[in-house]
Motif scaffolding. Structure first.
Motif, PDB file in Angstrom:
ATOM      1  N   THR A 292     -21.694 -42.676  24.056  1.00 12.15           N
ATOM      2  CA  THR A 292     -21.319 -43.033  22.695  1.00 12.15           C
ATOM      3  C   THR A 292     -20.957 -41.675  22.068  1.00 12.15           C
ATOM      4  O   THR A 292     -21.535 -40.698  22.321  1.00 12.15           O
ATOM      5  CB  THR A 292     -22.510 -43.659  22.109  1.00 12.15           C
ATOM      6  N   THR A 293     -19.766 -41.963  21.330  1.00 15.42           N
ATOM      7  CA  THR A 293     -19.210 -40.767  20.870  1.00 15.42           C
ATOM      8  C   THR A 293     -19.855 -39.626  19.986  1.00 15.42           C
ATOM      9  O   THR A 293     -19.951 -38.543  20.189  1.00 15.42           O
ATOM     10  CB  THR A 293     -18.056 -41.181  19.719  1.00 15.42           C
TER      11      THR A 293
ATOM     12  N   LYS B 231     -11.949 -40.368  21.299  1.00 22.33           N
ATOM     13  CA  LYS B 231     -12.414 -41.738  21.300  1.00 22.33           C
ATOM     14  C   LYS B 231     -11.378 -42.553  22.084  1.00 22.33           C
ATOM     15  O   LYS B 231     -10.065 -42.502  21.469  1.00 22.33           O
ATOM     16  CB  LYS B 231     -12.761 -42.227  19.976  1.00 22.33           C
TER      17      LYS B 231
ATOM     18  N   ILE C 155      -9.854 -46.179  23.533  1.00 20.48           N
ATOM     19  CA  ILE C 155     -10.270 -47.632  23.506  1.00 20.48           C
ATOM     20  C   ILE C 155      -9.019 -48.194  24.221  1.00 20.48           C
ATOM     21  O   ILE C 155      -7.836 -48.057  24.095  1.00 20.48           O
ATOM     22  CB  ILE C 155     -10.177 -48.123  22.106  1.00 20.48           C
TER      23      ILE C 155
ATOM     24  N   ARG D 101     -13.085 -41.762  13.690  1.00 17.82           N
ATOM     25  CA  ARG D 101     -12.464 -42.845  13.241  1.00 17.82           C
ATOM     26  C   ARG D 101     -12.204 -43.962  14.068  1.00 17.82           C
ATOM     27  O   ARG D 101     -13.015 -43.995  15.017  1.00 17.82           O
ATOM     28  CB  ARG D 101     -10.776 -42.217  13.081  1.00 17.82           C
ATOM     29  N   ARG D 102     -11.518 -44.935  13.717  1.00 22.08           N
ATOM     30  CA  ARG D 102     -11.717 -46.301  14.338  1.00 22.08           C
ATOM     31  C   ARG D 102     -10.201 -46.419  14.713  1.00 22.08           C
ATOM     32  O   ARG D 102      -9.190 -46.040  13.835  1.00 22.08           O
ATOM     33  CB  ARG D 102     -12.283 -47.223  13.820  1.00 22.08           C
TER      34      ARG D 102
ATOM     35  N   ASP E  23      -6.889 -48.388  14.450  1.00 25.75           N
ATOM     36  CA  ASP E  23      -6.308 -49.338  13.315  1.00 25.75           C
ATOM     37  C   ASP E  23      -5.366 -50.446  14.097  1.00 25.75           C
ATOM     38  O   ASP E  23      -4.075 -50.034  14.560  1.00 25.75           O
ATOM     39  CB  ASP E  23      -5.208 -48.584  12.426  1.00 25.75           C
TER      40      ASP E  23
ATOM     41  N   ALA F 123      -4.869 -44.478  13.719  1.00 28.17           N
ATOM     42  CA  ALA F 123      -6.468 -44.321  13.366  1.00 28.17           C
ATOM     43  C   ALA F 123      -6.544 -44.407  11.954  1.00 28.17           C
ATOM     44  O   ALA F 123      -5.849 -44.121  11.110  1.00 28.17           O
ATOM     45  CB  ALA F 123      -6.925 -42.903  13.900  1.00 28.17           C
TER      46      ALA F 123
ATOM     47  N   ALA G 297     -13.481 -44.504   9.897  1.00 28.19           N
ATOM     48  CA  ALA G 297     -14.382 -45.616  10.420  1.00 28.19           C
ATOM     49  C   ALA G 297     -14.990 -46.580   9.133  1.00 28.19           C
ATOM     50  O   ALA G 297     -15.215 -47.769   9.637  1.00 28.19           O
ATOM     51  CB  ALA G 297     -15.699 -44.755  10.915  1.00 28.19           C
TER      52      ALA G 297
END
Length: 165
Positions: free
Chosen positions: A31-32, A48, A50, A72-73, A75, A160, A163
């Motif tokens: 996990t990051t 990260k 994905i 971040r996640r 987008d 990105a 989060a």
């Protein structure tokens, strides 16, 4: 099924490209947030990775490896716009492992499969030092973001968001 030579392939690529990198051995972690703490750097400096499924139209599905800063996640709407797609979602685990040639938590910010398109957020390639698991849970690598961009040759696009958004 992951390709067990992914780690060796990465090291060979980096060595043949002449970039400087550092190994960081640590307890197994994927996990990051947790692995960033073990490596001793801010989560924002982690890559990260994905794997996404991008439906361009009813007959065309593409697979994209999105690389964003660790804090971040991805987008999904930005990826959808970038590829003029009808739908973008997370790839199933089996497809992600096959295309990335690595198990979850060890996916590299590099693509060794022509069917997996690489997109990196500009904040990833701008990092003075970028950290990621090296296709193993117990070993990471650190290299300059500019060297990563030169060797991996990702499509650089804003993919990105913070989060919490």
């Amino acid at each position: 099924m992951p390709d067990h030579d992914t780690y060796d392939r990465l090291i060979s690529l980096l060595d043949s490209s002449g970039v400087g990198y550092t190994f960081i051995d640590h307890e197994p972690e994927g996990t990051t947030e947790a692995v960033s703490a073990l490596r001793g750097h801010p989560v924002s400096e982690a890559a990260k990775c994905i794997v996404l499924r991008v439906k361009v139209d009813r007959r065309t599905t593409r697979h994209v490896l999105a690389v964003v800063p660790g804090d971040r996640r991805v987008d999904l709407d930005a990826v959808k716009t970038l590829f003029a797609a009808r739908y973008v979602g997370f790839s199933d685990a089996g497809t992600a492992e096959r295309l990335a040639r690595a198990v979850p938590g060890t996916v590299l910010p590099f693509s060794f499969d022509p069917a997996l398109e690489l997109v990196a957020d500009p904040d990833v390639v701008a990092q003075p030092r970028l950290y990621f698991n090296a296709a193993r849970l117990d070993r990471s690598l650190s290299l300059a973001g500019a060297d990563y961009e030169r060797v991996a040759r990702p499509r650089v696009a804003r993919v990105a968001v913070p989060a919490g958004v």
